[in-house]
Enzyme design. Structure first.
Site, PDB file in Angstrom:
ATOM      1  CB  SER A  72      -0.934   0.012   1.217  1.00 50.48           C
ATOM      2  OG  SER A  72      -0.168   0.125   2.397  1.00 50.48           O
TER       3      SER A  72
ATOM      4  N   GLY B  24       5.276   2.952   0.661  1.00 51.77           N
ATOM      5  CA  GLY B  24       6.705   2.736   0.909  1.00 51.77           C
ATOM      6  C   GLY B  24       7.389   1.781  -0.049  1.00 51.77           C
TER       7      GLY B  24
ATOM      8  CB  SER C  75      16.309  -7.449   8.680  1.00 45.65           C
ATOM      9  OG  SER C  75      16.805  -7.097   9.945  1.00 45.65           O
TER      10      SER C  75
ATOM     11  CE1 TYR D 126      10.896  -1.755  12.269  1.00 43.52           C
ATOM     12  CE2 TYR D 126      13.150  -1.053  12.762  1.00 43.52           C
ATOM     13  CZ  TYR D 126      12.173  -1.393  11.845  1.00 43.52           C
ATOM     14  OH  TYR D 126      12.470  -1.384  10.507  1.00 43.52           O
TER      15      TYR D 126
ATOM     16  CB  ALA E  66      12.809  -7.225  20.069  1.00 45.45           C
TER      17      ALA E  66
ATOM     18  CE  LYS F  98      11.767  -4.850  10.412  1.00 44.68           C
ATOM     19  NZ  LYS F  98      11.035  -5.423   9.278  1.00 44.68           N
TER      20      LYS F  98
ATOM     21  CG  PHE G 186      15.014   3.950   2.253  1.00 42.75           C
ATOM     22  CD1 PHE G 186      15.096   4.075   0.872  1.00 42.75           C
ATOM     23  CD2 PHE G 186      15.950   3.182   2.917  1.00 42.75           C
ATOM     24  CE1 PHE G 186      16.107   3.433   0.168  1.00 42.75           C
ATOM     25  CE2 PHE G 186      16.965   2.535   2.214  1.00 42.75           C
ATOM     26  CZ  PHE G 186      17.047   2.666   0.825  1.00 42.75           C
TER      27      PHE G 186
HETATM   28  N1  LIG Z   1      11.602   3.142   5.771  1.00 40.51           N
HETATM   29  C1  LIG Z   1      12.677   2.791   6.423  1.00 40.51           C
HETATM   30  O1  LIG Z   1      13.525   3.657   6.722  1.00 40.51           O
HETATM   31  C2  LIG Z   1      12.910   1.348   6.803  1.00 40.51           C
HETATM   32  C3  LIG Z   1      14.150   1.041   7.364  1.00 40.51           C
HETATM   33  C4  LIG Z   1      14.417  -0.265   7.714  1.00 40.51           C
HETATM   34  C5  LIG Z   1      13.489  -1.263   7.493  1.00 40.51           C
HETATM   35  N2  LIG Z   1      12.272  -0.949   6.958  1.00 40.51           N
HETATM   36  C6  LIG Z   1      11.318  -2.056   6.753  1.00 40.51           C
HETATM   37  O2  LIG Z   1      10.831  -2.025   5.436  1.00 40.51           O
HETATM   38  C7  LIG Z   1       9.534  -2.600   5.380  1.00 40.51           C
HETATM   39  C8  LIG Z   1       8.584  -1.662   4.663  1.00 40.51           C
HETATM   40  O3  LIG Z   1       8.462  -0.474   5.408  1.00 40.51           O
HETATM   41  P1  LIG Z   1       8.213   0.954   4.741  1.00 40.51           P
HETATM   42  O4  LIG Z   1       9.321   1.820   5.178  1.00 40.51           O
HETATM   43  O5  LIG Z   1       7.911   0.817   3.316  1.00 40.51           O
HETATM   44  O6  LIG Z   1       6.931   1.420   5.600  1.00 40.51           O
HETATM   45  P2  LIG Z   1       5.437   1.772   5.185  1.00 40.51           P
HETATM   46  O7  LIG Z   1       5.411   2.786   4.116  1.00 40.51           O
HETATM   47  O8  LIG Z   1       4.765   2.070   6.503  1.00 40.51           O
HETATM   48  O9  LIG Z   1       4.870   0.394   4.596  1.00 40.51           O
HETATM   49  C9  LIG Z   1       4.591  -0.710   5.416  1.00 40.51           C
HETATM   50  C10 LIG Z   1       3.672  -1.647   4.656  1.00 40.51           C
HETATM   51  O10 LIG Z   1       3.399  -2.773   5.503  1.00 40.51           O
HETATM   52  C11 LIG Z   1       1.978  -2.930   5.568  1.00 40.51           C
HETATM   53  N3  LIG Z   1       1.538  -3.551   6.823  1.00 40.51           N
HETATM   54  C12 LIG Z   1       1.732  -3.128   8.087  1.00 40.51           C
HETATM   55  N4  LIG Z   1       1.153  -3.981   8.947  1.00 40.51           N
HETATM   56  C13 LIG Z   1       0.580  -4.960   8.203  1.00 40.51           C
HETATM   57  C14 LIG Z   1      -0.161  -6.127   8.501  1.00 40.51           C
HETATM   58  N5  LIG Z   1      -0.453  -6.491   9.760  1.00 40.51           N
HETATM   59  N6  LIG Z   1      -0.592  -6.914   7.475  1.00 40.51           N
HETATM   60  C15 LIG Z   1      -0.324  -6.557   6.193  1.00 40.51           C
HETATM   61  N7  LIG Z   1       0.374  -5.464   5.839  1.00 40.51           N
HETATM   62  C16 LIG Z   1       0.815  -4.682   6.841  1.00 40.51           C
HETATM   63  C17 LIG Z   1       1.427  -1.525   5.451  1.00 40.51           C
HETATM   64  O11 LIG Z   1       0.060  -1.582   5.112  1.00 40.51           O
HETATM   65  P3  LIG Z   1      -1.027  -0.554   5.709  1.00 40.51           P
HETATM   66  O12 LIG Z   1      -1.067   0.578   4.737  1.00 40.51           O
HETATM   67  O13 LIG Z   1      -2.272  -1.346   5.746  1.00 40.51           O
HETATM   68  O14 LIG Z   1      -0.548  -0.150   7.080  1.00 40.51           O
HETATM   69  C18 LIG Z   1       2.331  -1.001   4.332  1.00 40.51           C
HETATM   70  O15 LIG Z   1       1.880  -1.476   3.086  1.00 40.51           O
HETATM   71  C19 LIG Z   1       9.131  -2.874   6.832  1.00 40.51           C
HETATM   72  O16 LIG Z   1       9.372  -4.245   7.125  1.00 40.51           O
HETATM   73  C20 LIG Z   1      10.082  -1.989   7.627  1.00 40.51           C
HETATM   74  O17 LIG Z   1      10.317  -2.462   8.924  1.00 40.51           O
HETATM   75  C21 LIG Z   1      11.962   0.348   6.610  1.00 40.51           C
END
Ligand SMILES: NC(=O)c1ccc[n+]([C@@H]2O[C@H](COP(=O)([O-])OP(=O)(O)OC[C@H]3O[C@@H](n4cnc5c(N)ncnc54)[C@H](OP(=O)(O)O)[C@@H]3O)[C@@H](O)[C@H]2O)c1
Length: 264
Positions: free
Chosen positions: A7, A9, A123, A137, A139, A141, A170
């Site tokens: 949805s 990111g 992760s 968070y 923990a 990962k 990001f």
């Molecule tokens: N951005 C960063 O700096 C960063 C850094 C390190 C790691 N990450 C990791 O990268 C991954 C993507 O994160 P992002 O940065 O792209 O964040 P984001 O924009 O918040 O996207 C997270 C996605 O996960 C979905 N989601 C959350 N809970 C869910 C559930 N219970 N069931 C199904 N979908 C769910 C969200 O859907 P909804 O719209 O329904 O909430 C959204 O599509 C995550 O695993 C995050 O921990 C991100």
């Protein structure tokens, strides 16, 4: 290919980019979501094991295989560890760890049957070091890290590769979606410390890279013939932090992290 959490990111960018490159992309959203015309979407929560199983069966009927799984869906909780409610501790562990396990278990029989597969587990840099005020968070990962290392060895005889992605900062919806908890009256200094650290965390994230960069990197990784076990996709400073965490004594590394987050 199945990508969870498209949805916003990373998921959104990766799904569109790979669909444009000609991959057959299926993605998941919890609610109805806008997506690239070529991406097929299932509405599901990764905590709903039955819904994941049904989606995987539907993909197998349509495609005959699932060759790539990108475990991306994740959530974030911030705050002093003592004030984060138990419900959110369970939810972040379920979403960020058990959710990955559910999707992996759902696709494994088909991948094993084809003796081929690629699993990318998202992760974080926070999966390689404990981040203050983001303890749950980290923990969740760390759990992804331990599980992925074990799984990689188990699945080697089936020619199924397990790769860990460690993004640095990001700018995605991650920042807005983080559920932050404040101490509210318990201890002013503690609360102020969290507020100061949160300002730094959010400023790091807002100044982070564009998620489109991640989509390009993921394309390179999945099309590479010589894949690594892990990709740290981050700024020079964050990659240096990962290296220092590996080589410095804990006492020194903690001092560096504390200084970054302004913790006395
Ligand atoms: N951005 C960063 O700096 C960063 C850094 C390190 C790691 N990450 C990791 O990268 C991954 C993507 O994160 P992002 O940065 O792209 O964040 P984001 O924009 O918040 O996207 C997270 C996605 O996960 C979905 N989601 C959350 N809970 C869910 C559930 N219970 N069931 C199904 N979908 C769910 C969200 O859907 P909804 O719209 O329904 O909430 C959204 O599509 C995550 O695993 C995050 O921990 C991100």
């Amino acid at each position: 290919m199945l990508i969870t959490g498209i949805s916003s990111g990373f998921g959104k960018h990766i799904a569109s980019f790979l669909a444009e490159k000609g991959f057959s992309v299926y993605g998941t959203c919890r609610k109805k979501c806008e997506h690239h015309a070529k991406v097929k979407v299932f509405e599901l929560d990764v905590n709903d094991k039955e819904a994941i199983n049904r989606a995987v069966q539907d993909i197998l009927i349509a495609e005959g295989k699932i060759d790539i799984l990108i475990n991306n869906a994740g959530m974030h909780v911030g705050g002093p560890s003592e004030v984060v409610p138990d419900d959110d501790i369970h939810l972040i562990m379920q979403t960020n760890f058990t959710g990955f396990v559910h999707t992996i278990k759902a696709v494994l029989p088909a991948m094993k049957g084809k003796k081929a597969g690629l699993i990318l587990n998202f992760s974080s840099i926070g999966g390689l070091m404990g981040l203050p005020f983001q303890g749950y968070y980290s923990a969740s990962k760390f759990a992804v890290e331990g599980f992925s290392s074990a799984l990689r060895m188990e699945l080697r005889p089936f020619n199924i590769k397990v790769v860990v992605i460690n993004p640095g900062d990001f700018h995605t919806n991650n920042t807005l979606n983080r559920r932050n908890y404040f101490v509210s009256g318990l201890d002013e200094d503690y609360e102020q410390q969290f507020r100061d650290s949160l300002r730094i965390i959010e400023s790091d994230e807002r100044g982070g890279w564009d998620p489109q960069t991640m989509a390009q990197k993921i394309y390179k990784i999945i099309t590479s013939k010589n894949r690594s076990y892990r990709y740290v996709i981050a700024s020079f400073e964050q990659k240096l932090a990962v290296l220092l965490k590996r080589i410095l004594p804990d006492v020194l590394f903690d001092a560096i992290l504390r200084s970054h987050y302004g913790i006395k």
